[in-house]
Design a protein around this motif. Structure first.
Motif, PDB file in Angstrom:
ATOM      1  N   ARG A   1       0.851  -1.189   0.000  1.00 49.77           N
ATOM      2  CA  ARG A   1       0.000   0.000   0.000  1.00 49.77           C
ATOM      3  C   ARG A   1       0.881   1.232   0.000  1.00 49.77           C
ATOM      4  NH1 ARG A   1      -2.629  -3.269  -1.404  1.00 49.77           N
ATOM      5  NH2 ARG A   1      -4.522  -4.161  -0.593  1.00 49.77           N
ATOM      6  N   THR A   2       0.806   1.998  -1.057  1.00 48.58           N
ATOM      7  CA  THR A   2       1.673   3.150  -1.282  1.00 48.58           C
ATOM      8  C   THR A   2       1.702   4.123  -0.115  1.00 48.58           C
ATOM      9  OG1 THR A   2       1.153   3.013  -3.637  1.00 48.58           O
ATOM     10  CG2 THR A   2       2.134   5.073  -2.860  1.00 48.58           C
TER      11      THR A   2
ATOM     12  N   GLU B   1      -6.836   5.146  -0.728  1.00 46.73           N
ATOM     13  CA  GLU B   1      -6.153   4.020  -1.387  1.00 46.73           C
ATOM     14  C   GLU B   1      -6.752   2.681  -0.948  1.00 46.73           C
ATOM     15  OE1 GLU B   1      -1.685   2.246  -2.141  1.00 46.73           O
ATOM     16  OE2 GLU B   1      -2.042   3.431  -0.325  1.00 46.73           O
TER      17      GLU B   1
ATOM     18  N   ASP C   1      -8.386   0.464  -3.950  1.00 47.81           N
ATOM     19  CA  ASP C   1      -7.738  -0.799  -4.293  1.00 47.81           C
ATOM     20  C   ASP C   1      -8.742  -1.917  -4.570  1.00 47.81           C
ATOM     21  OD1 ASP C   1      -5.372  -2.642  -4.388  1.00 47.81           O
ATOM     22  OD2 ASP C   1      -6.439  -3.507  -2.677  1.00 47.81           O
TER      23      ASP C   1
ATOM     24  N   MET D   1      -9.414  -0.172 -10.918  1.00 49.48           N
ATOM     25  CA  MET D   1      -8.120   0.278 -10.395  1.00 49.48           C
ATOM     26  C   MET D   1      -6.992  -0.307 -11.255  1.00 49.48           C
ATOM     27  SD  MET D   1      -7.015   2.167  -8.102  1.00 49.48           S
ATOM     28  CE  MET D   1      -5.504   2.626  -7.304  1.00 49.48           C
TER      29      MET D   1
ATOM     30  N   ARG E   1      -0.600  -1.930  -9.785  1.00 46.39           N
ATOM     31  CA  ARG E   1       0.495  -1.283  -9.058  1.00 46.39           C
ATOM     32  C   ARG E   1       1.817  -1.435  -9.783  1.00 46.39           C
ATOM     33  NH1 ARG E   1       0.404  -4.976  -3.869  1.00 46.39           N
ATOM     34  NH2 ARG E   1      -1.563  -5.592  -4.726  1.00 46.39           N
TER      35      ARG E   1
ATOM     36  N   GLY F   1       2.841   3.662 -10.358  1.00 48.64           N
ATOM     37  CA  GLY F   1       2.547   2.964  -9.110  1.00 48.64           C
ATOM     38  C   GLY F   1       3.805   2.472  -8.424  1.00 48.64           C
TER      39      GLY F   1
ATOM     40  N   ARG G   1       5.390   3.959  -4.800  1.00 48.47           N
ATOM     41  CA  ARG G   1       5.700   3.062  -3.680  1.00 48.47           C
ATOM     42  C   ARG G   1       7.145   3.230  -3.218  1.00 48.47           C
ATOM     43  NH1 ARG G   1       1.246   0.981  -5.597  1.00 48.47           N
ATOM     44  NH2 ARG G   1       0.079  -0.556  -4.427  1.00 48.47           N
TER      45      ARG G   1
END
Length: 136
Positions: A19-20, A48, A52, A57, A60, A65, A69
Motif C-alpha cells: 500500500r503506497t 487508497e 484498491d 483500479m 500497481r 505505481g 511506492r
C-alpha cells in the motif's frame, strides 16, 4: 548499514510495497508529521484502501505505481531511520509490490475473488508498517 539497522526499512518497505500511502499514514498516526501533513496522509491512505478494491483500479506494477511506492517508502524510512534507510526501503517496496501483486492474482484466480486477498493485504501492510514505525 549494519544488519540490525536494516530491519526497520525492510519491514517498512514490505508494507509500503503493498500500500503506497501506508508508510506516511503510520508516521502521521504516530505523531511524526504536522497537522496538515497528518490529515493529508490519512485521507490519501484511506482513499487508497477503498480504491484498491475497485475493479477499474490500475495495476500497481505500472511505472507510476511502482515509483510512488518506492518514493513513499523511501522518504518514510528516511524520516524514521535516517538517510541510509531510504534506498533499502525503496528497493524492498519494489520487490514487495511485484511479489504481492503476483501472489494476490494467483490466489484470486484460485478462489474466484480478489476482495478477501485485498483485505488481507491491507491488514498485512498496516501491521508491518505499524511495527516498523513503533520500533523506530
Amino acid at each position: 548499514m549494519k544488519a540490525a539497522e536494516l530491519r526497520l526499512p525492510v519491514i517498512l518497505g514490505l508494507g509500503g510495497g503493498m500500500r503506497t500511502f501506508m508508510p506516511p499514514a503510520m508516521l502521521a498516526l504516530h505523531g511524526r508529521m504536522g497537522r496538515r501533513g497528518r490529515t493529508a496522509a490519512l485521507l490519501v491512505a484511506g482513499g487508497e484502501l477503498v480504491a484498491d478494491k475497485l475493479p477499474q483500479m490500475r495495476t500497481r506494477l505500472e511505472p507510476g505505481g511502482l515509483g510512488a511506492r518506492a518514493i513513499s517508502s523511501g522518504l518514510s524510512a528516511r524520516a524514521l531511520a535516517g538517510d541510509g534507510a531510504a534506498p533499502v526501503a525503496a528497493a524492498v517496496a519494489l520487490a514487495s509490490a511485484f511479489a504481492c501483486a503476483r501472489g494476490r492474482a494467483a490466489l484470486a484466480a484460485r478462489t474466484g475473488s480478489d476482495v478477501p486477498w485485498a483485505v488481507l493485504e491491507d491488514a498485512l501492510s498496516v501491521g508491518l508498517v505499524a511495527l516498523a514505525v513503533r520500533a523506530g
